[in-house]
Write a protein that holds these residues in place. Sequence first.
Motif, short mmCIF file in Angstrom:
data_model
loop_
_atom_site.label_atom_id
_atom_site.label_comp_id
_atom_site.label_asym_id
_atom_site.label_seq_id
_atom_site.Cartn_x
_atom_site.Cartn_y
_atom_site.Cartn_z
N GLY A 137 19.82 4.85 59.25
CA GLY A 137 18.79 5.07 58.29
C GLY A 137 19.63 4.64 56.91
N GLY A 138 18.84 4.00 56.16
CA GLY A 138 19.44 3.77 54.78
C GLY A 138 20.40 2.74 54.81
N SER A 139 20.73 1.84 55.84
CA SER A 139 21.80 1.10 55.91
C SER A 139 21.89 -0.26 55.29
CB SER A 139 22.18 0.92 57.35
OG SER A 139 20.93 0.07 58.24
N GLY A 140 22.82 -0.82 55.00
CA GLY A 140 22.95 -2.28 54.72
C GLY A 140 23.58 -2.94 55.64
N ILE A 141 23.56 -4.29 55.44
CA ILE A 141 23.92 -5.14 56.33
C ILE A 141 25.42 -4.98 56.97
CG2 ILE A 141 24.46 -7.11 55.01
CD1 ILE A 141 23.17 -9.09 56.97
N ASP A 142 26.00 -4.40 55.95
CA ASP A 142 27.59 -4.29 55.98
C ASP A 142 27.92 -2.91 56.86
OD1 ASP A 142 26.29 -3.09 53.82
OD2 ASP A 142 28.74 -2.71 52.99
N TRP A 143 26.99 -2.37 57.00
CA TRP A 143 27.31 -1.16 57.78
C TRP A 143 27.21 -1.16 59.42
CZ3 TRP A 143 24.43 4.06 55.91
CH2 TRP A 143 24.27 4.06 54.47
N HIS A 144 26.76 -2.13 59.83
CA HIS A 144 26.59 -2.31 61.14
C HIS A 144 27.88 -3.39 61.98
CE1 HIS A 144 22.67 -0.75 61.86
NE2 HIS A 144 22.44 -1.22 60.93
N ASP A 145 28.40 -2.83 62.74
CA ASP A 145 29.26 -3.50 63.53
C ASP A 145 28.87 -4.29 64.68
OD1 ASP A 145 31.72 -4.12 64.83
OD2 ASP A 145 32.55 -2.28 65.20
N VAL A 146 28.30 -5.31 64.42
CA VAL A 146 27.73 -6.24 65.31
C VAL A 146 28.61 -6.65 66.40
CG1 VAL A 146 26.39 -8.55 65.68
CG2 VAL A 146 25.84 -6.94 63.64
#
Length: 269
Positions: free
Chosen positions: A80-89
């Motif tokens: 919730g509320g995340s930016g693209i940089d929050w995710h450890d793809v």
Amino acid sequence: MKIRVYRALGAFLVVLAIAGCATQEPNRSAAPATPSGPPQSLLWVGNSFFYYNSSMHGHVALLVRGDKSITHRGVSVTIGGSGIDWHDVANYLGPDRIGKYSFEGDNEIRFNPPGRQFDAVMLVDCSQCPIHPQLKPVFHEFAKKHAETIQAYGARPILFMSWAYKDKPEMTGQLAEQYTIAGKVNGAQVVPAGLAFAKSIARKPDLELYVTDKRHPSLAGTYLAACTVYASLFGKSPVGNAYTAGLPADVAAHLQQVAWETVQEYGAK
């Protein structure tokens, strides 16, 4: 890493609360060939724009269900509320992680074949981030980083162009510009959902696509975005699709038509 998994419209919504986890990079030296054609398996990576209204990927699954020529499954990983940089793809795509099993039939677990679980990964940034003075460079940095990770994994990167706030229609063009630039630079397909919102509002301004916060989608907004994803990824018109998400027939028909026209127009540019 704490993970909560929810059943949503025949697919899954995965909400992550991250408390520090090690990143496991895909094997870049032996990346498999990227599959061509519509994705048979898609990882959605984003935020509440994806998980509102029982999750957009579930609506896409139900649009697909009526077309026996398409084989497709989707998994949604959202913060919730995340930016693209929050995710450890890179961590999401590690071996024996997300997608190694699915629920089918009467809630039965089916283990998927080992190896690459997704043909494509679709990313969305936070609603303002691609055009925010401080966060725009972060959007482009991580669009590149994640696209490279996805391509090394042997999948296609896809960017989901989000929509303007209800009271800030000027965001439409600004977001479209940044997503289009990022798509071209990184070899990523772009789903023009934001342009579809603007087209629907211009054509039928009385149809509410937002909830009261002027940012998140109403059911009609989620359905419009899902139709735009369907049209973009499968190259097929959603017009006449039997799945309407419970919306009135005339509303669903309008949204289907808008999605199809938007995808055709964007692809022609």
